[in-house]
Design a protein around this motif. Structure first.
Motif, PDB file in Angstrom:
ATOM      1  N   CYS A  36       0.842  -1.228  -0.122  1.00  0.00           N
ATOM      2  CA  CYS A  36       0.123   0.144   0.033  1.00  0.00           C
ATOM      3  C   CYS A  36       0.755   1.237  -0.029  1.00  0.00           C
ATOM      4  O   CYS A  36       0.614   2.235  -0.642  1.00  0.00           O
ATOM      5  CB  CYS A  36      -0.977  -0.086   1.193  1.00  0.00           C
ATOM      6  SG  CYS A  36      -2.287  -1.204   1.106  1.00  0.00           S
ATOM      7  N   SER A  38       0.994   3.927  -3.221  1.00  0.00           N
ATOM      8  CA  SER A  38       0.629   5.498  -3.053  1.00  0.00           C
ATOM      9  C   SER A  38       1.694   6.382  -3.290  1.00  0.00           C
ATOM     10  O   SER A  38       1.673   7.727  -3.390  1.00  0.00           O
ATOM     11  CB  SER A  38       0.017   5.683  -1.791  1.00  0.00           C
ATOM     12  OG  SER A  38       0.921   5.350  -0.648  1.00  0.00           O
ATOM     13  N   TRP A  92      -7.225   0.153  -5.332  1.00  0.00           N
ATOM     14  CA  TRP A  92      -6.732   0.831  -4.060  1.00  0.00           C
ATOM     15  C   TRP A  92      -5.815   1.809  -4.711  1.00  0.00           C
ATOM     16  O   TRP A  92      -6.099   3.058  -4.061  1.00  0.00           O
ATOM     17  CB  TRP A  92      -5.692  -0.201  -3.412  1.00  0.00           C
ATOM     18  CG  TRP A  92      -5.474   0.520  -1.892  1.00  0.00           C
ATOM     19  CD1 TRP A  92      -6.212   0.217  -0.923  1.00  0.00           C
ATOM     20  CD2 TRP A  92      -4.388   1.364  -1.312  1.00  0.00           C
ATOM     21  NE1 TRP A  92      -5.751   0.907   0.371  1.00  0.00           N
ATOM     22  CE2 TRP A  92      -4.611   1.257  -0.036  1.00  0.00           C
ATOM     23  CE3 TRP A  92      -3.467   1.689  -2.165  1.00  0.00           C
ATOM     24  CZ2 TRP A  92      -3.862   2.342   0.712  1.00  0.00           C
ATOM     25  CZ3 TRP A  92      -2.518   2.654  -1.458  1.00  0.00           C
ATOM     26  CH2 TRP A  92      -2.794   3.053   0.014  1.00  0.00           C
ATOM     27  N   ARG A 148      -6.879   5.814  -4.105  1.00  0.00           N
ATOM     28  CA  ARG A 148      -5.957   6.733  -3.200  1.00  0.00           C
ATOM     29  C   ARG A 148      -5.740   8.004  -4.171  1.00  0.00           C
ATOM     30  O   ARG A 148      -5.491   9.228  -3.642  1.00  0.00           O
ATOM     31  CB  ARG A 148      -4.987   6.249  -2.643  1.00  0.00           C
ATOM     32  CG  ARG A 148      -5.086   5.080  -1.680  1.00  0.00           C
ATOM     33  CD  ARG A 148      -5.534   5.859  -0.565  1.00  0.00           C
ATOM     34  NE  ARG A 148      -5.892   5.028   0.812  1.00  0.00           N
ATOM     35  CZ  ARG A 148      -7.035   4.088   0.913  1.00  0.00           C
ATOM     36  NH1 ARG A 148      -7.934   4.136  -0.237  1.00  0.00           N
ATOM     37  NH2 ARG A 148      -7.286   3.497   1.930  1.00  0.00           N
TER      38      ARG A 148
END
Length: 355
Positions: free
Chosen positions: A303, A307, A343, A347
């Protein structure tokens, strides 16, 4: 027009699987327990085919002996993942030797070969199912990425062995009721259906333990007497919490989860603990197994990379410590409830909407 008995067709398919295992093996490690097991399954189907088509006395004597080698070989394929130390092989030769002796004196005395074979298959089936019930942490020498799949394969192979035990009992009943008129057909059908399933499960699980590092990555701490066994009072969580705190610190400082070859044994050695002590603390304190805990850290790292970088998802998967895309996607969805691509998209969309 002559036809090829079905067991020979199954043997041909397993021979192709053997060739794939040899071609995909590492140099110097050509002969592995999974390869030996698949080769034994191939030989068993060949013997069954000969028994079905020729009914030679020598083949009748050889068939139960070859069959008796399958349960010990299946067990040894998985047992080496429970601990890295070498295990004695001779106890697993005893059931094969017993069946060979009984098969050799069959013409002199109607030895209960089918009953003995059923007991051998049931015994090893029970051992495998008991190992599977302990969960991924029981496979301390397996890669944490491979352990859940290995547990599923252990369960499948255990059920296959149990089904063969039922087949042996069915053969004994057939011998008692109809002088074994249908025994060859029962054996052929069972072997043709169950053997390829068990061989495929063992061959495709990823059963090779990772190479042990030449030098320990971190000096182990001195062990105390209580490290060899779980605490006497399982309600005392203070020591478990201390272990969890040390594990969290190791994860934050050294990021061992990024090692795709990480095993429970390696992780426990870095903490100076027995593997089962670490596993017990994680299970009792966090209500999960070590594989899930490590994958939580891997997903968190993925993650972060999703990002903060533009790296491809596949590159991030490897950088976070995952080996396969299927396991990465499954664990990522377990933790976040979505896919890696979704995801990252969400984001970045949220960042674009931020004033």
């Amino acid at each position: 027009m002559p036809s090829l008995p079905l067991p020979f067709v199954g043997a041909l398919l397993l021979a192709i699987l053997c060739a794939r295992l040899v071609a995909g093996s590492e140099p110097g490690r050509r002969i592995t327990p999974p390869l030996v097991f698949v080769a034994a399954c191939t030989l068993d189907l060949i013997v069954v085919g000969l028994r079905w088509s020729t009914d030679l006395a020598a083949i009748r004597a050889l068939q139960p002996v070859v069959a008796a080698t399958l349960p010990p070989l299946a067990w040894l394929c998985f047992a080496r993942l429970t601990r890295p130390r070498r295990r004695a092989l001779w106890p697993h030769l005893l059931p094969v030797a017993l069946v060979a002796v009984l098969s050799g004196i069959w013409t002199l005395w109607k030895a209960p070969i089918d009953g003995v074979l059923a007991a051998v298959f049931l015994g090893y089936a029970a051992a495998l199912l008991r190992l599977a019930a302990r969960g991924p942490d029981a496979l301390a020498a397996a890669r944490l990425d491979d352990a859940p799949k290995a547990i599923r394969s252990i369960r499948l192979v255990g059920l296959v062995l149990a089904s063969f035990a039922l087949v042996d009992l069915a053969i004994a009943v057939d011998v008692a009721l109809s002088a074994g008129r249908h025994a060859a057909l029962i054996v052929a059908a069972a072997n043709l259906i169950a053997l390829p399933a068990g061989a495929w499960a063992i061959a495709t699980t990823g059963l090779a333990p990772p190479q042990q590092p030449a030098v320990p990555t971190e000096p182990p701490q001195a062990k105390t007497a209580q490290d060899d066994e779980p605490p006497a009072d399982e309600d005392d969580l203070a020591e478990d919490q201390a272990i969890i705190d040390r594990l969290d610190a190791l994860m934050q400082d050294r990021a061992p989860y990024r090692d795709p070859d990480l095993t429970l044994d390696r992780l426990a050695r870095r903490l100076g603990l027995p593997a089962r002590r670490l596993s017990a603390a994680v299970n009792r304190r966090l209500n999960r197994n070590v594989s899930q805990l490590v994958n939580d850290h891997r997903v968190a790292e993925a993650c972060r990379l999703l990002s903060t970088t533009d790296a491809p998802v596949t590159r991030i998967m490897f950088d976070a410590g995952f080996q396969t895309k299927s396991n990465f996607n499954r664990e990522f969805r377990r933790v976040t409830g979505t896919t890696p691509s979704a995801w990252r998209r969400d984001r970045r969309g949220a960042g674009a909407r931020t004033p």
